[in-house]
Design a protein around this motif. Structure first.
Motif, mmCIF file in Angstrom:
data_model
loop_
_atom_site.group_PDB
_atom_site.id
_atom_site.type_symbol
_atom_site.label_atom_id
_atom_site.label_comp_id
_atom_site.label_asym_id
_atom_site.label_seq_id
_atom_site.Cartn_x
_atom_site.Cartn_y
_atom_site.Cartn_z
ATOM 1 N N LEU A 46 41.590 29.843 53.778
ATOM 2 C CA LEU A 46 41.126 31.156 53.343
ATOM 3 C C LEU A 46 41.621 31.382 51.921
ATOM 4 O O LEU A 46 42.814 31.267 51.658
ATOM 5 C CB LEU A 46 41.691 32.241 54.273
ATOM 6 N N VAL A 47 40.697 31.682 51.003
ATOM 7 C CA VAL A 47 41.130 31.941 49.630
ATOM 8 C C VAL A 47 41.047 33.411 49.287
ATOM 9 O O VAL A 47 41.593 33.851 48.283
ATOM 10 C CB VAL A 47 40.312 31.122 48.599
ATOM 11 N N ALA A 48 40.340 34.165 50.088
ATOM 12 C CA ALA A 48 40.236 35.618 49.913
ATOM 13 C C ALA A 48 39.765 36.159 51.253
ATOM 14 O O ALA A 48 39.446 35.393 52.155
ATOM 15 C CB ALA A 48 39.243 35.956 48.817
ATOM 16 N N GLN A 49 39.701 37.471 51.374
ATOM 17 C CA GLN A 49 39.250 38.065 52.627
ATOM 18 C C GLN A 49 37.891 37.491 53.025
ATOM 19 O O GLN A 49 36.942 37.558 52.266
ATOM 20 C CB GLN A 49 39.150 39.586 52.452
ATOM 21 N N GLY A 50 37.832 36.884 54.199
ATOM 22 C CA GLY A 50 36.556 36.387 54.704
ATOM 23 C C GLY A 50 35.924 35.269 53.896
ATOM 24 O O GLY A 50 34.732 35.009 54.017
ATOM 25 N N THR A 51 36.698 34.582 53.071
ATOM 26 C CA THR A 51 36.120 33.522 52.238
ATOM 27 C C THR A 51 36.911 32.236 52.418
ATOM 28 O O THR A 51 38.114 32.209 52.173
ATOM 29 C CB THR A 51 36.175 33.947 50.750
ATOM 30 N N VAL A 52 36.213 31.188 52.834
ATOM 31 C CA VAL A 52 36.873 29.900 53.050
ATOM 32 C C VAL A 52 36.433 28.927 51.970
ATOM 33 O O VAL A 52 35.263 28.854 51.636
ATOM 34 C CB VAL A 52 36.510 29.333 54.444
ATOM 35 N N GLU A 53 37.389 28.189 51.431
ATOM 36 C CA GLU A 53 37.049 27.200 50.409
ATOM 37 C C GLU A 53 37.951 25.990 50.609
ATOM 38 O O GLU A 53 39.068 26.121 51.103
ATOM 39 C CB GLU A 53 37.293 27.801 49.028
ATOM 40 N N ARG A 55 40.220 23.197 49.043
ATOM 41 C CA ARG A 55 40.938 22.894 47.815
ATOM 42 C C ARG A 55 41.918 21.764 48.076
ATOM 43 O O ARG A 55 42.413 21.593 49.188
ATOM 44 C CB ARG A 55 41.722 24.115 47.345
ATOM 45 N N ALA A 73 39.731 34.673 60.224
ATOM 46 C CA ALA A 73 38.979 33.602 60.873
ATOM 47 C C ALA A 73 38.852 32.360 59.998
ATOM 48 O O ALA A 73 38.525 32.431 58.821
ATOM 49 C CB ALA A 73 37.584 34.111 61.247
ATOM 50 N N TRP A 294 52.406 44.501 40.362
ATOM 51 C CA TRP A 294 51.292 43.611 40.038
ATOM 52 C C TRP A 294 51.254 43.276 38.568
ATOM 53 O O TRP A 294 50.933 42.165 38.182
ATOM 54 C CB TRP A 294 49.940 44.249 40.439
ATOM 55 N N LYS A 326 45.915 48.289 37.367
ATOM 56 C CA LYS A 326 45.480 47.982 38.732
ATOM 57 C C LYS A 326 44.153 48.616 39.112
ATOM 58 O O LYS A 326 43.436 48.117 39.940
ATOM 59 C CB LYS A 326 46.577 48.435 39.701
ATOM 60 N N SER A 328 40.198 50.428 38.578
ATOM 61 C CA SER A 328 38.958 49.810 38.134
ATOM 62 C C SER A 328 38.692 50.037 36.656
ATOM 63 O O SER A 328 37.772 49.471 36.089
ATOM 64 C CB SER A 328 37.795 50.321 38.972
#
Lengths: 343, 200
Positions: A46-53, A55, A73, A294, A326, A328
């Motif tokens: 998982l590289v971010a919420q809901g994103t699989v990559e 590496r 997931a 941050w 931080k 927008s």
């Protein structure tokens, strides 16, 4: 009747302080054939919420998800409640009390109970703490699941547990730390396991890259200093080329203490210097400034980039640093500074 | 099938249902469908036209199935949304574009631009391999192959005559040699480019 075949792959795992990686090659029985290429496994994570990559590096971070995070997931587990890898590292900046970083450094910490559930330190009530050994096990477990997903794909003969695995440890690891590393590996299911010291592994890699030329560069009697400057640690080792049974062999003859100082510390120092300068300038301009967590992390990354630029280019005298706020509204809240070679 | 695309099973099921009632209650439509050329492959336009409510005087008693547009092909916008989310995550791209820069000094915009540039560049380079279409230096004279590949080269200025053309290269062009996007986990809402952050 099927004959139990031996391992098909030889696998090297670097369980690093900040990153973990896995390389593999087919085992070639016939020495007359060219050696199979060494590949690095692209680890899905998982590289971010809901994103699989996928590496090649798996950051050695463990994040315990809160119920507000939702299920983390992965392609092989839809209901996971913890994260290993890049997303864990990123979430660690947002929610530092829930993440385990540098579990490996805890493995060689002499005064804590390394098998005790102490990580993450200072975790909130709902976080179930784990031991440094278990954290290491979790990183290995992720690698095994990734291997299963990418290489083995259900074939039991190809499972990582059946392959010949070499796991690297720092030369400065004491016997207890090596024992714990082995424990983590066995817990993950790895049976055919060999521990190899990191400087030796690096040296073998260097020799491998030289190909047949290496005999010209290393002779019996040579002593080689291997310096490993990592993110959080630095290790110095001396490897001697000796003769063993008529052949050239490598032996580690000296090792320095495990120094908990690395590239990250340089970045922290530079970031601190720049921060002090920014605060002083802001104070002088009548607009006192304070950086939040941050922005400090951002400043560290920017300091690292500036450091690399200044060290890489001998003509560069200064490198710009920009830290975003931080919210927008990016343009109004970006802070500017400069890192110069003089200070 | 003369039509290269083909409807999925669910679409065909719905389509058969609609056609059944139309043929039963609409003589004109039935006649049209009955003709040999129409029986081959109903074109997609016909499929879309069907659900539109026709004058109801023909079958007032029978409840017409309520018009539901046939769902379009799998949305190709997901990948675009993913790219936006990636650029926002790594480079604050959306934040930057959405902000009104007219009221700021160049220096302020420049500082922000550094952050966006560094982040977006890293994100793009990790996922897309970019190469220029022409490798020559901009400003030099180039001779183009004949026939011209209109997709990758456009002519400007005195656009006339026949090839092969010789001119000055003004822009090298960009081509994506390779692209690998991360996979979205099932259930992830691609339209959320960046989550709102609430600090506890």
């Amino acid at each position: 009747m099927s004959t139990a075949k031996g391992p098909r792959y030889v696998v090297g795992i670097d369980l690093g302080t900040t990153h973990t990686a896995l390389a593999y090659a087919l085992i070639q029985e016939d020495p007359s054939l060219p050696a199979p290429p060494i590949e690095v496994l692209s680890v899905p994570q998982l590289v971010a919420q809901g994103t699989v990559e996928s590496r090649e590096l798996l950051p050695s971070f463990f994040y315990v998800a809160h119920e507000s995070d939702g299920p983390q997931a992965l392609p092989w587990d839809k209901k996971r409640t913890y994260v290993v890898g890049e997303h864990a590292r990123a979430r660690g900046v947002d929610a530092p009390a829930r993440v385990i970083a540098s579990a490996k450094s805890w493995l060689c910490h002499p005064t804590v109970d390394r098998r005790g559930a102490i990580l993450p330190p200072g975790a909130p009530e709902d976080v179930e703490r784990i031991s440094p050994v278990e954290a290491s096990w979790r990183y290995l477990e992720h690698l095994m699941e990734a291997w299963e997903h990418v290489i083995a794909k259900g074939d039991p003969e190809l499972a990582l547990a059946k392959q010949s695995v070499v796991l690297t440890v720092p030369a400065s690891f004491d016997a207890a730390a090596r024992e714990l590393t082995t424990e983590a590996a066995y817990a993950a299911g790895l049976e055919d396991l060999t521990l190899l010291e990191e400087p030796q592994a690096a040296f073998y890699a260097w020799l491998g890259m030289r190909g047949d030329q290496w005999r010209k560069e290393v002779k019996v009697g040579d002593a080689v200093l291997v310096v490993d400057v990592g993110g959080g640690t630095t290790d110095f080792s001396v490897i001697a080329a000796i003769e063993k049974d008529g052949e050239l062999a490598l032996e580690r003859v000296a090792v320095g203490d495990h120094i908990l100082l690395g590239g990250d510390n340089m970045d922290l120092l530079l970031a601190h210097v720049v921060e002090q300068k920014m605060l002083a300038d802001a104070e002088a301009a009548g607009k006192p400034l304070e950086l939040d967590r941050w922005q400090r992390v951002s400043l560290q990354h920017a300091a690292r980039a500036a450091k690399e630029k200044l060290l890489g280019d001998s003509k560069a005298k200064s490198a710009p640093i920009a830290i975003a706020g931080k919210g927008s509204k990016l343009v109004g809240s970006t802070l500017r500074a400069e890192l110069t070679t003089r200070r | 099938m003369s039509d290269p695309s083909s409807l999925s099973f669910l679409n065909r099921l719905w389509f058969a249902y609609v056609v059944f009632f139309r043929v039963l209650f609409n003589g004109e439509y039935a006649a049209e469908l009955h003709s040999p050329k129409a029986l081959g492959a109903p074109p997609p336009e016909k499929a879309k036209a069907l659900p539109e409510p026709e004058p109801e005087e023909k079958a007032p008693a029978r409840a017409e199935p309520s018009p539901v547009a046939i769902p379009p092909a799998a949305p190709s916008t997901d990948a675009a949304l993913q790219l936006l989310a990636l650029l926002q995550r790594e480079g604050r791209f959306v934040d930057f574009l959405e902000e009104d820069v007219a009221s700021f000094a160049d220096a302020d915009i420049g500082a922000a631009a550094r952050v966006v540039h560094a982040g977006c560049r890293k994100a793009i380079r990790e996922h897309v391999t970019l190469e220029p279409v022409r490798t020559e230096e901009e400003g030099t004279r180039v001779t183009l192959p004949d026939p011209l590949d209109a997709a990758s080269i456009k002519l400007t200025g005195n656009v006339a005559g026949k090839g092969p053309f010789t001119g000055t290269l003004r822009h090298r062009g960009w081509r994506a040699a390779k692209i690998t996007m991360p996979t979205a986990v099932a259930g992830h809402d691609a339209r959320v480019l960046a989550q709102a952050e609430v600090e506890l």
